[in-house]
Write an enzyme that holds these catalytic residues in place. Structure first.
Site, PDB file in Angstrom:
ATOM      1  N   LYS A  22       0.834  -1.222   0.000  1.00 28.07           N
ATOM      2  CA  LYS A  22       0.000   0.000   0.000  1.00 28.07           C
ATOM      3  C   LYS A  22       0.859   1.259   0.000  1.00 28.07           C
ATOM      4  CE  LYS A  22      -1.807   1.515   4.075  1.00 28.07           C
ATOM      5  NZ  LYS A  22      -1.488   2.927   4.426  1.00 28.07           N
ATOM      6  N   ASN A  23       1.828   1.317   0.919  1.00 30.80           N
ATOM      7  CA  ASN A  23       2.579   2.563   1.084  1.00 30.80           C
ATOM      8  C   ASN A  23       3.642   2.769   0.011  1.00 30.80           C
ATOM      9  OD1 ASN A  23       0.949   3.152   3.197  1.00 30.80           O
ATOM     10  ND2 ASN A  23       2.448   2.674   4.811  1.00 30.80           N
ATOM     11  N   ARG A  91      -4.979  10.763   4.361  1.00 29.58           N
ATOM     12  CA  ARG A  91      -3.967  11.817   4.462  1.00 29.58           C
ATOM     13  C   ARG A  91      -2.937  11.744   3.349  1.00 29.58           C
ATOM     14  NH1 ARG A  91      -3.392  14.040   9.231  1.00 29.58           N
ATOM     15  NH2 ARG A  91      -1.256  14.474   8.717  1.00 29.58           N
ATOM     16  N   CYS A 115      -5.119  13.013  13.062  1.00 25.55           N
ATOM     17  CA  CYS A 115      -5.826  11.750  12.851  1.00 25.55           C
ATOM     18  C   CYS A 115      -5.737  10.937  14.132  1.00 25.55           C
ATOM     19  CB  CYS A 115      -5.297  11.014  11.632  1.00 25.55           C
ATOM     20  SG  CYS A 115      -3.946   9.900  11.900  1.00 25.55           S
ATOM     21  N   ARG A 120       0.203  14.689  13.237  1.00 22.95           N
ATOM     22  CA  ARG A 120       0.699  14.460  11.887  1.00 22.95           C
ATOM     23  C   ARG A 120       0.688  15.712  11.008  1.00 22.95           C
ATOM     24  NH1 ARG A 120      -1.607   8.868   9.674  1.00 22.95           N
ATOM     25  NH2 ARG A 120       0.305   8.934   8.477  1.00 22.95           N
ATOM     26  N   ASP A 303       4.264   0.738  12.281  1.00 26.21           N
ATOM     27  CA  ASP A 303       3.107   0.060  11.695  1.00 26.21           C
ATOM     28  C   ASP A 303       2.971  -1.390  12.168  1.00 26.21           C
ATOM     29  OD1 ASP A 303       2.453   2.367  10.374  1.00 26.21           O
ATOM     30  OD2 ASP A 303       3.252   1.753   8.434  1.00 26.21           O
ATOM     31  N   ARG A 395      -8.628  -0.552   4.563  1.00 22.90           N
ATOM     32  CA  ARG A 395      -7.702   0.434   3.999  1.00 22.90           C
ATOM     33  C   ARG A 395      -6.369  -0.210   3.654  1.00 22.90           C
ATOM     34  NH1 ARG A 395      -7.509   6.032   7.089  1.00 22.90           N
ATOM     35  NH2 ARG A 395      -6.170   6.330   5.298  1.00 22.90           N
TER      36      ARG A 395
HETATM   37  N1  EPU Z   1       6.055  14.878  10.963  1.00 25.09           N
HETATM   38  C1  EPU Z   1       6.129  16.221  11.258  1.00 25.09           C
HETATM   39  N2  EPU Z   1       6.074  17.098  10.226  1.00 25.09           N
HETATM   40  C2  EPU Z   1       5.931  16.708   8.932  1.00 25.09           C
HETATM   41  C3  EPU Z   1       5.867  15.332   8.639  1.00 25.09           C
HETATM   42  C4  EPU Z   1       5.922  14.438   9.676  1.00 25.09           C
HETATM   43  O1  EPU Z   1       6.243  16.616  12.402  1.00 25.09           O
HETATM   44  O2  EPU Z   1       5.878  17.568   8.048  1.00 25.09           O
HETATM   45  C5  EPU Z   1       6.120  13.898  12.059  1.00 25.09           C
HETATM   46  C6  EPU Z   1       4.828  13.078  12.200  1.00 25.09           C
HETATM   47  O3  EPU Z   1       3.858  13.757  12.948  1.00 25.09           O
HETATM   48  C7  EPU Z   1       5.336  11.823  12.869  1.00 25.09           C
HETATM   49  C8  EPU Z   1       6.731  11.652  12.262  1.00 25.09           C
HETATM   50  O4  EPU Z   1       7.086  12.920  11.731  1.00 25.09           O
HETATM   51  O5  EPU Z   1       5.444  12.031  14.239  1.00 25.09           O
HETATM   52  C9  EPU Z   1       6.830  10.640  11.134  1.00 25.09           C
HETATM   53  O6  EPU Z   1       5.779  10.828  10.238  1.00 25.09           O
HETATM   54  P1  EPU Z   1       5.892  10.513   8.696  1.00 25.09           P
HETATM   55  O7  EPU Z   1       5.744  11.781   7.932  1.00 25.09           O
HETATM   56  O8  EPU Z   1       7.081   9.669   8.413  1.00 25.09           O
HETATM   57  O9  EPU Z   1       4.576   9.630   8.458  1.00 25.09           O
HETATM   58  P2  EPU Z   1       3.691   9.655   7.165  1.00 25.09           P
HETATM   59  O10 EPU Z   1       4.546   9.869   5.990  1.00 25.09           O
HETATM   60  O11 EPU Z   1       2.513  10.525   7.370  1.00 25.09           O
HETATM   61  C10 EPU Z   1       3.940   7.103   6.615  1.00 25.09           C
HETATM   62  C11 EPU Z   1       3.027   5.938   6.396  1.00 25.09           C
HETATM   63  C12 EPU Z   1       2.418   5.529   7.726  1.00 25.09           C
HETATM   64  C13 EPU Z   1       3.547   5.156   8.674  1.00 25.09           C
HETATM   65  C14 EPU Z   1       4.528   6.329   8.823  1.00 25.09           C
HETATM   66  C15 EPU Z   1       5.737   6.009   9.661  1.00 25.09           C
HETATM   67  C16 EPU Z   1       2.244   6.221   4.129  1.00 25.09           C
HETATM   68  C17 EPU Z   1       1.125   6.563   3.213  1.00 25.09           C
HETATM   69  N3  EPU Z   1       1.991   6.318   5.434  1.00 25.09           N
HETATM   70  O12 EPU Z   1       3.142   8.148   7.142  1.00 25.09           O
HETATM   71  O13 EPU Z   1       1.614   4.388   7.472  1.00 25.09           O
HETATM   72  O14 EPU Z   1       3.034   4.833   9.937  1.00 25.09           O
HETATM   73  O15 EPU Z   1       4.987   6.731   7.505  1.00 25.09           O
HETATM   74  O16 EPU Z   1       6.413   4.930   9.161  1.00 25.09           O
HETATM   75  O17 EPU Z   1       3.330   5.869   3.688  1.00 25.09           O
HETATM   76  C18 EPU Z   1      -0.128   2.866   7.881  1.00 25.09           C
HETATM   77  O18 EPU Z   1       0.148   2.308   6.816  1.00 25.09           O
HETATM   78  O19 EPU Z   1      -0.907   2.353   8.731  1.00 25.09           O
HETATM   79  C19 EPU Z   1       0.470   4.149   8.195  1.00 25.09           C
HETATM   80  C20 EPU Z   1      -0.019   4.965   9.121  1.00 25.09           C
END
Ligand code: EPU
Length: 416
Positions: A22-23, A91, A115, A120, A303, A395
């Site tokens: 998925k990701n 998101r 969320c 996030r 995850d 999802r």
């Molecule tokens: N963060 C910030 N500012 C930003 C971006 C992130 O403070 O601009 C913080 C977030 O709040 C969090 C940390 O950085 O505390 C890491 O977040 P990240 O941005 O890496 O997460 P994401 O990209 O929103 C992806 C996956 C998630 C997975 C996380 C961590 C996708 C679509 N989603 O989310 O997947 O948990 O990386 O590995 O790739 C899931 O599949 O269930 C899922 C939630």
């Protein structure tokens, strides 16, 4: 609303086919916006989030020829907006921001709210784009991005954000000159995206390390790509072998992506046989307690935190589980407690005191991985577990009931 009903307490044995990740699929779908033409993507998982991403692309003017490969035509895009209704459902819709500004120099994307698992924010996506020369304004809940041209720059991420790195990677491949992303995410899904972009004509060095260097190019060609197997889906089924004391082989599977999970499951008493394209987990008689700290890849994935916690509820001692990525990713705790688990939470740490058994109970899914944790707990518990709000599961887990039934689980979906 649909429910999943599980009669637990039996070991699961057999093979499970793992779907496309998925990701990995979500950023690749967004990357089709970078250039016109007919993009081909194979092994797309049949998931609710993928349907949402396709709806978003359709809204932007893309058209589809269904099948495997899925063919996506992005010649005649006529929209620049990711509307609130889609971003609030998923998101990862923010992944269109980078490609849209790179190709059209404009985008309008609803700012995602918090969320279930944390606030996030996307501040790092936005400040990175600003460093490439994109003007960012927040208007009425939307990010309005515009630029005359994108120019490469040094971008340092305070946190190695997964979708933030993907967004900047996609923007930088069409920027003028060199961009260096420092403290970039190193997740396998990031490598997959970079490989696909490279095959489209991008110039990217340092993939899989925390410093990625991109030399902008003026043009890309459409992608033709096969999506890798989902490491979190695979890890969830391997944990099912551990928690039910069964024997499960997952295939296709890239064992290298699962090192941290396999290491912890081994400590918990699970035995592994690693094949070229498969991993077999053999549950131990006793589940041993292990401590876990989530971390960015190659650390233990957030995850998988909820799923391993379900298993630790049945361990022969106390486990300390620390969530270091998201500030509120313990929503499964109170539901696991309804099944008889003994867990206390202090800040970002859960203390799980293992018990000899869990009991089936009605429980509620709160987010994707929390739902998977409750399914695992239900598979191991005595009696019936009824999981409601299963749209969270849909999802991220393709045909979960079918795959689990195939290895001996008593599980069914009751249509609501
Ligand atoms: N963060 C910030 N500012 C930003 C971006 C992130 O403070 O601009 C913080 C977030 O709040 C969090 C940390 O950085 O505390 C890491 O977040 P990240 O941005 O890496 O997460 P994401 O990209 O929103 C992806 C996956 C998630 C997975 C996380 C961590 C996708 C679509 N989603 O989310 O997947 O948990 O990386 O590995 O790739 C899931 O599949 O269930 C899922 C939630």
């Amino acid at each position: 609303m649909d429910k999943i009903v599980i009669e637990g307490g039996r070991p699961l044995n057999g093979s499970v086919q793992i779907s496309g990740a998925k990701n990995a699929a979500l950023p690749l779908l967004a990357a089709t916006l970078l250039t016109g033409g007919a993009h081909r993507l194979r092994n797309i998982p049949l998931l609710r989030d993928i349907r949402t991403a396709k709806t978003l692309l359709y809204h932007l003017g893309a058209t589809f020829e269904e099948g495997d490969p899925l063919c996506i035509h992005t010649d005649n895009l006529d929209g620049f907006e990711a509307p609130y209704d889609l971003v609030k459902t998923m998101r990862a819709s923010v992944l269109v921001l980078g490609p849209l500004v790179a190709r059209f120099k404009r985008a309008r994307v609803s700012l995602p709210g918090g969320c279930a698992i944390g606030a996030r924010p996307i501040n790092l996506h936005l400040s990175g784009l600003q460093r490439l020369g994109v003007k960012i304004e927040l208007q009425h809940g939307y990010v309005e991005a515009s630029a005359d041209r994108l120019v490469g720059n040094h971008i340092y991420f305070d946190i190695p954000t997964v979708t933030g790195t993907a967004n900047l990677l996609m923007a930088a491949v069409l920027a003028e000159g060199q961009t260096v992303l420092e403290n970039a995410a190193r997740e396998p899904e990031e490598i997959e995206l970079a490989k696909c972009l490279t095959n489209m004509g991008a110039s990217i060095q340092g993939v899989g390390t925390s410093v990625i260097t991109i030399e902008g190019v003026s043009q890309l060609q459409p992608m033709d790509h096969t999506i890798m197997p989902d490491r979190i889906e695979a890890a969830t089924y391997l944990t099912a072998a551990g928690i039910t004391r069964g024997q499960i082989t997952v295939t296709p599977c890239i064992a290298e992506h699962l090192e941290a999970v396999i290491h912890k499951l081994e400590q918990a008493g699970v035995h592994f046989n690693i094949g070229e394209d498969s991993v077999q987990a053999i549950g131990g008689e006793v589940i041993r307690n292990v401590d876990i700290k989530t971390n960015p890849y190659p650390g233990f994935p957030t995850d998988m935190q909820a799923q391993i916690m379900a298993m630790m509820c049945l361990a022969d001692g106390e486990s300390i589980i620390t969530e270091k990525i998201f500030e509120n990713r313990f929503m499964h705790v109170s539901e696991l407690k309804r099944m008889g688990a003994d867990i206390s939470v202090e800040g970002n740490t859960a203390i799980v005191r293992g018990r000899s058994k869990l009991q089936g109970a009605p429980v509620m899914a709160t987010d994707l991985r929390a739902s998977a944790s409750l399914v695992l707990a239900g598979l191991a518990a005595k009696g019936i577990t009824e999981l409601s709000r299963v749209y969270h599961l849909d999802r991220g887990y393709t045909r979960l009931e079918e795959k689990l039934s195939g290895i001996g689980a008593k599980i069914e979906r009751v249509k609501g």
